[in-house]
Design a protein around this motif. Structure first.
Motif, PDB file in Angstrom:
ATOM      1  N   THR A   1       0.831  -1.204   0.000  1.00 57.66           N
ATOM      2  CA  THR A   1       0.000   0.000   0.000  1.00 57.66           C
ATOM      3  C   THR A   1       0.868   1.258   0.000  1.00 57.66           C
ATOM      4  O   THR A   1       0.671   2.173  -0.815  1.00 57.66           O
TER       5      THR A   1
ATOM      6  N   VAL B   1      -5.409   8.213  -5.755  1.00 62.65           N
ATOM      7  CA  VAL B   1      -4.815   9.291  -4.955  1.00 62.65           C
ATOM      8  C   VAL B   1      -4.032  10.273  -5.828  1.00 62.65           C
ATOM      9  O   VAL B   1      -3.995  11.475  -5.555  1.00 62.65           O
TER      10      VAL B   1
ATOM     11  N   TYR C   1      -4.290  14.394  -5.161  1.00 63.06           N
ATOM     12  CA  TYR C   1      -3.266  14.855  -4.212  1.00 63.06           C
ATOM     13  C   TYR C   1      -2.429  15.997  -4.799  1.00 63.06           C
ATOM     14  O   TYR C   1      -2.040  15.967  -5.961  1.00 63.06           O
TER      15      TYR C   1
ATOM     16  N   ILE D   1       1.329   4.030  -3.184  1.00 62.86           N
ATOM     17  CA  ILE D   1       0.990   5.448  -3.039  1.00 62.86           C
ATOM     18  C   ILE D   1       2.213   6.324  -3.295  1.00 62.86           C
ATOM     19  O   ILE D   1       2.151   7.280  -4.069  1.00 62.86           O
TER      20      ILE D   1
ATOM     21  N   MET E   1      -8.507   2.162  -5.920  1.00 68.74           N
ATOM     22  CA  MET E   1      -8.559   3.131  -4.825  1.00 68.74           C
ATOM     23  C   MET E   1      -7.192   3.768  -4.593  1.00 68.74           C
ATOM     24  O   MET E   1      -7.071   4.995  -4.484  1.00 68.74           O
ATOM     25  N   LEU E   2      -6.157   2.955  -4.535  1.00 66.15           N
ATOM     26  CA  LEU E   2      -4.819   3.463  -4.263  1.00 66.15           C
ATOM     27  C   LEU E   2      -4.301   4.341  -5.397  1.00 66.15           C
ATOM     28  O   LEU E   2      -3.655   5.362  -5.163  1.00 66.15           O
TER      29      LEU E   2
ATOM     30  N   GLN F   1      -3.643   7.323   6.162  1.00 69.00           N
ATOM     31  CA  GLN F   1      -5.103   7.224   6.090  1.00 69.00           C
ATOM     32  C   GLN F   1      -5.545   6.177   5.058  1.00 69.00           C
ATOM     33  O   GLN F   1      -6.515   5.447   5.281  1.00 69.00           O
ATOM     34  N   TYR F   2      -4.818   6.096   3.951  1.00 64.93           N
ATOM     35  CA  TYR F   2      -5.146   5.072   2.954  1.00 64.93           C
ATOM     36  C   TYR F   2      -4.878   3.676   3.516  1.00 64.93           C
ATOM     37  O   TYR F   2      -5.636   2.748   3.259  1.00 64.93           O
ATOM     38  N   TRP F   3      -3.797   3.540   4.279  1.00 59.20           N
ATOM     39  CA  TRP F   3      -3.511   2.236   4.870  1.00 59.20           C
ATOM     40  C   TRP F   3      -4.637   1.845   5.820  1.00 59.20           C
ATOM     41  O   TRP F   3      -5.061   0.689   5.847  1.00 59.20           O
TER      42      TRP F   3
END
Length: 197
Positions: free
Chosen positions: A91, A166, A170, A95, A162-163, A184-186
């Motif tokens: 993850t 970002v 961002y 990111i 989803m990942l 927060q993503y984790w």
């Protein structure tokens, strides 16, 4: 006629790819002409064919190089431990890698539809190799009873979408630093695979 200084392939070739990348990301592949790319680089349109066969080749090369670099970087990253530790490492790697390359990420996902069938198949093979790494982690965790998952393939595709998303929103000068976004993503990923606490 003398060649312009700086026009040799080691300099102009990368400039052509960079111009194509920026224009494809800004306007979309279909809306960009070879003439526009040439204008960005500062060469005649006909000179582009010294560096690429055509616009399709430019798009394919950008996507292929992106996926090959992603797979190479992923191979270099340390992802060890149990399934939960591996999922967290994956993850955070995903990111961090994608936040640094928003234009490449954008065209690699949004312009797949514009690849010719043979090129599409080649990119899909590379994407599948990356997805398989995540699915293997999810399968391990599910078998160990660490993750609560139905279909690991669907979970894999959902998590990657989803990942990867970002990189679309961002901004380095935004409200949160990249490290906080990754935290927060984790947390979201952990909960989505059924890990509580």
């Amino acid at each position: 006629m003398a060649r312009k200084q700086g026009s040799h392939s080691e300099i102009t070739g990368p400039k052509v790819r960079q111009a194509a990348l920026q224009l494809f990301a800004r306007f979309g592949y279909a809306a960009v002409s070879m003439r526009q790319i040439a204008g960005e680089v500062g060469v005649q349109a006909g000179a582009l064919y010294n560096y690429t066969a055509d616009k399709q080749s430019l798009l394919f090369d950008l996507m292929r190089e992106h996926m090959e670099a992603l797979l190479a970087a992923r191979k270099e990253a340390v992802i060890a431990g149990d399934a939960l530790a591996q999922l967290e490492a994956f993850t955070r790697f995903h990111i961090a890698y994608h936040l640094e390359r928003p234009e490449l990420v954008f065209i690699s996902y949004m312009e797949l539809r514009n690849l010719e069938p043979e090129n599409f198949a080649a990119i899909e093979r590379l994407r599948k190799a990356y997805e398989d790494e995540l699915e293997t982690i999810l399968q391990r965790g599910a078998h160990a009873g660490v993750f609560v998952l139905g279909d690991t393939k669907i979970a894999t595709l959902a998590l990657i979408a989803m990942l990867t998303g970002v990189s679309g929103w961002y901004r380095k000068d935004g409200r949160l630093p990249a490290s906080e976004v990754a935290d927060q993503y984790w947390d979201l990923v952990r909960k989505s695979v059924g890990v509580v606490g």
